[in-house]
Design an enzyme around this catalytic site. Structure first.
Site, PDB file in Angstrom:
ATOM      1  N   ARG A  39       0.806  -1.123   0.113  1.00 41.10           N
ATOM      2  CA  ARG A  39      -0.068  -0.161   0.113  1.00 41.10           C
ATOM      3  C   ARG A  39       0.919   1.189  -0.216  1.00 41.10           C
ATOM      4  O   ARG A  39       0.408   2.404  -0.583  1.00 41.10           O
ATOM      5  CB  ARG A  39      -1.025  -0.046   1.298  1.00 41.10           C
ATOM      6  CG  ARG A  39      -1.873  -0.920   0.669  1.00 41.10           C
ATOM      7  CD  ARG A  39      -3.112  -0.799   1.980  1.00 41.10           C
ATOM      8  NE  ARG A  39      -4.396  -1.533   1.673  1.00 41.10           N
ATOM      9  CZ  ARG A  39      -5.295  -1.968   2.659  1.00 41.10           C
ATOM     10  NH1 ARG A  39      -4.982  -1.740   3.879  1.00 41.10           N
ATOM     11  NH2 ARG A  39      -6.436  -2.376   2.108  1.00 41.10           N
ATOM     12  N   LYS A 209     -15.910 -15.508   6.297  1.00 39.69           N
ATOM     13  CA  LYS A 209     -17.445 -15.736   6.642  1.00 39.69           C
ATOM     14  C   LYS A 209     -18.196 -15.264   5.485  1.00 39.69           C
ATOM     15  O   LYS A 209     -17.958 -14.453   4.894  1.00 39.69           O
ATOM     16  CB  LYS A 209     -17.791 -14.312   7.831  1.00 39.69           C
ATOM     17  CG  LYS A 209     -16.915 -14.675   8.809  1.00 39.69           C
ATOM     18  CD  LYS A 209     -17.382 -13.237   9.671  1.00 39.69           C
ATOM     19  CE  LYS A 209     -16.407 -13.436  11.062  1.00 39.69           C
ATOM     20  NZ  LYS A 209     -16.486 -12.009  11.621  1.00 39.69           N
ATOM     21  N   GLY A 362      -6.658  -6.843   0.790  1.00 40.18           N
ATOM     22  CA  GLY A 362      -5.491  -6.787   1.478  1.00 40.18           C
ATOM     23  C   GLY A 362      -4.761  -8.178   1.917  1.00 40.18           C
ATOM     24  O   GLY A 362      -3.694  -8.588   1.412  1.00 40.18           O
ATOM     25  N   GLY A 386     -12.379  -4.569   1.403  1.00 35.70           N
ATOM     26  CA  GLY A 386     -13.768  -3.917   1.828  1.00 35.70           C
ATOM     27  C   GLY A 386     -14.379  -3.017   0.603  1.00 35.70           C
ATOM     28  O   GLY A 386     -15.468  -2.938   0.037  1.00 35.70           O
TER      29      GLY A 386
HETATM   30  C1  3PG Z   1      -8.520  -1.908   4.914  1.00 39.69           C
HETATM   31  O1  3PG Z   1      -7.240  -2.086   5.699  1.00 39.69           O
HETATM   32  O2  3PG Z   1      -9.261  -2.561   4.747  1.00 39.69           O
HETATM   33  C2  3PG Z   1      -8.569  -0.308   4.782  1.00 39.69           C
HETATM   34  O3  3PG Z   1      -7.497   0.424   5.047  1.00 39.69           O
HETATM   35  C3  3PG Z   1      -9.517   0.061   5.724  1.00 39.69           C
HETATM   36  O4  3PG Z   1      -9.324  -0.245   6.886  1.00 39.69           O
HETATM   37  P1  3PG Z   1     -10.494  -0.497   7.820  1.00 39.69           P
HETATM   38  O5  3PG Z   1     -11.347  -1.587   7.545  1.00 39.69           O
HETATM   39  O6  3PG Z   1      -9.887  -0.774   9.436  1.00 39.69           O
HETATM   40  O7  3PG Z   1     -11.616   0.764   7.933  1.00 39.69           O
HETATM   41 MG    MG Z   2     -10.460  -4.295   5.769  1.00 41.01          MG
END
Ligand code: 3PG
Ligand code: MG
Length: 407
Positions: A39, A209, A362, A386
């Site tokens: 990242r 999940k 990630g 996400g």
């Molecule tokens: C991630 O790692 O998915 C993004 O940086 C967002 O982080 P978060 O899921 O803690 O909001």
């Molecule tokens: Mg996340």
């Protein structure tokens, strides 16, 4: 959505929201070794574009999910962005000073010392509870303090665009703003997955999940030709079909929803591919005893940690004719070498596909790198799990809405 070329940045301070949320090894205060700097590297093009045009770049980013009542408690518990500032400095070949706070005295001082072409980092924006507050007024007050540090805003934190947070959603409303290069590129790829994917379009979903992914699956039934479901979430799918899954991960409250999804897929002629054999271990450990079992005879006292050899062949076969692939989520506990074969087989099969291949998220990005695949083995490795899933669900991401609006 404006691009950075549309902003006048020379000699000006630009607040750049980046996603530098990298995985760290260790715990507590010793939690300072970056295990995957993907990242940070993905954020470099926008930073360099801005410094190259003589901007003073003030970066705002989050790290982890700090806990504590207020700034002081959170800052004491961490994680600090210190290791990120160091790594970013190495990659840029110039020092990146780190403020001790987010929008206070230290931030203003670091900001005041920035020269044209300089880069500085604010401390973990989530040390400020207002960053993630549900209350609009609380976020607005903090957003105003952040915005006061700069004359324009660039949103390049793709992985956080699905968060309605002050630095993602509220600050762009207060300053002239543009989307950074990473955000532009990520959205372009997601658009090509949604608008007119070359077929067959095959989606591989893993991870723990089904509850996290049922919404995206429902949406993908409209778009994809085939869904391959593996890993932790596949055990709930198998259980929904009446198979014994022993002590494997199971979301029993999702069985009905999963059955509905399976029925809907049948009606729409979308092929759902599930595992046919599993690696059943005696417990969740890197050195746990394990054997391969066909799904029809999985023992009640075992826990599946990976896909079996026939499943690996099946998944690879179901990817072989794909022209478009989206993959999110490992299909086994790849962190344990004994249980990495399923995820490796999926990565291998996707790397052979001729067409657009997207690895989202990630965990999946870290998985392919940890398993030794070069980034070029895939068309695009997304920096947001996400965020890309919510985009593919058909939702409007708060950070995208904010960048699209006028300020
Ligand atoms: C991630 O790692 O998915 C993004 O940086 C967002 O982080 P978060 O899921 O803690 O909001
Ligand atoms: Mg996340």
């Amino acid at each position: 959505m404006r691009a950075i070329a549309d902003l006048d940045v020379s000699g000006k301070t630009v607040l750049l929201r980046a996603d530098l949320n990298v995985p760290l090894a260790g715990t507590g205060a010793a939690n300072t070794v970056i295990t995957d700097d993907g990242r940070i590297r993905a954020s470099l093009p926008t930073i360099k574009e801005l410094t190259g045009r003589g901007a003073r770049v003030l970066i705002c980013a989050h790290l982890g999910r700090p806990k504590g009542a207020d700034f002081a408690e959170r800052a004491a518990a961490g994680p600090s962005l210190r290791p990120v500032a160091e790594r970013l400095g190495e990659l840029l070949g110039q020092p990146v000073p780190l403020a001790f706070d987010v929008a206070g005295t230290s931030a203003r001082q670091v900001c005041g010392e920035l020269a044209d072409g300089g880069v500085a980092l604010l401390e973990n924006v989530r040390f400020e509870p207002a960053e993630t507050a549900k209350d609009d007024a609380q976020r607005a007050e903090f957003a105003a303090r952040l915005a006061a540090l700069a004359t324009s805003y660039v949103g390049d934190g793709f992985g956080a665009l699905h968060r309605k947070h002050a630095s993602v959603y509220d600050v762009p409303g207060l300053l002239p703003h543009a989307a950074g290069e990473l955000v532009v590129k990520e959205l372009e790829v997601l658009r090509s997955l949604t608008e007119n994917p070359e077929r067959p379009y095959v989606v591989v979903l893993g991870g723990a999940k089904p509850s996290d992914k049922l919404a995206v699956i429902a949406n993908l039934l409209d778009k994809a030709d085939r869904l391959i479901i593996g890993g932790g979430m596949s055990y709930t799918f198998l259980a929904a079909q009446g198979y014994e899954v022993g002590k494997s991960l199971l979301e029993s409250d999702q069985l009905d929803s999963v059955r509905q999804i399976l029925a809907e897929a049948g009606r729409r002629d979308v092929e759902i591919v599930l595992p046919v054999d599993l690696v059943g271990a005696t417990g969740f450990a890197a050195d746990a005893d394990h054997d391969v079992f066909p799904i029809a005879s999985f023992p009640a006292d075992r826990e599946s940690l990976d896909m079996g050899p026939q499943t690996r062949v099946l998944f690879a076969d179901k990817l072989a004719d794909a022209k478009t692939v989206f993959w999110n989520g490992p299909v086994g506990v790849f962190e344990f070498p004994a249980f990495a074969a399923g995820t490796r087989a999926v990565a291998q099969a996707i790397s052979q596909v001729r067409g657009l291949t997207v690895v989202g998220g990630g965990d999946s990005a870290a998985a392919v790198r940890q398993l030794g695949f070069p980034d070029r083995a895939f068309g695009h490795i997304s920096t947001g799990g996400g965020a890309s899933l919510e985009y593919l669900e058909g939702k409007t991401l708060p950070g995208v809405a904010a960048l699209e609006a006028d300020a």
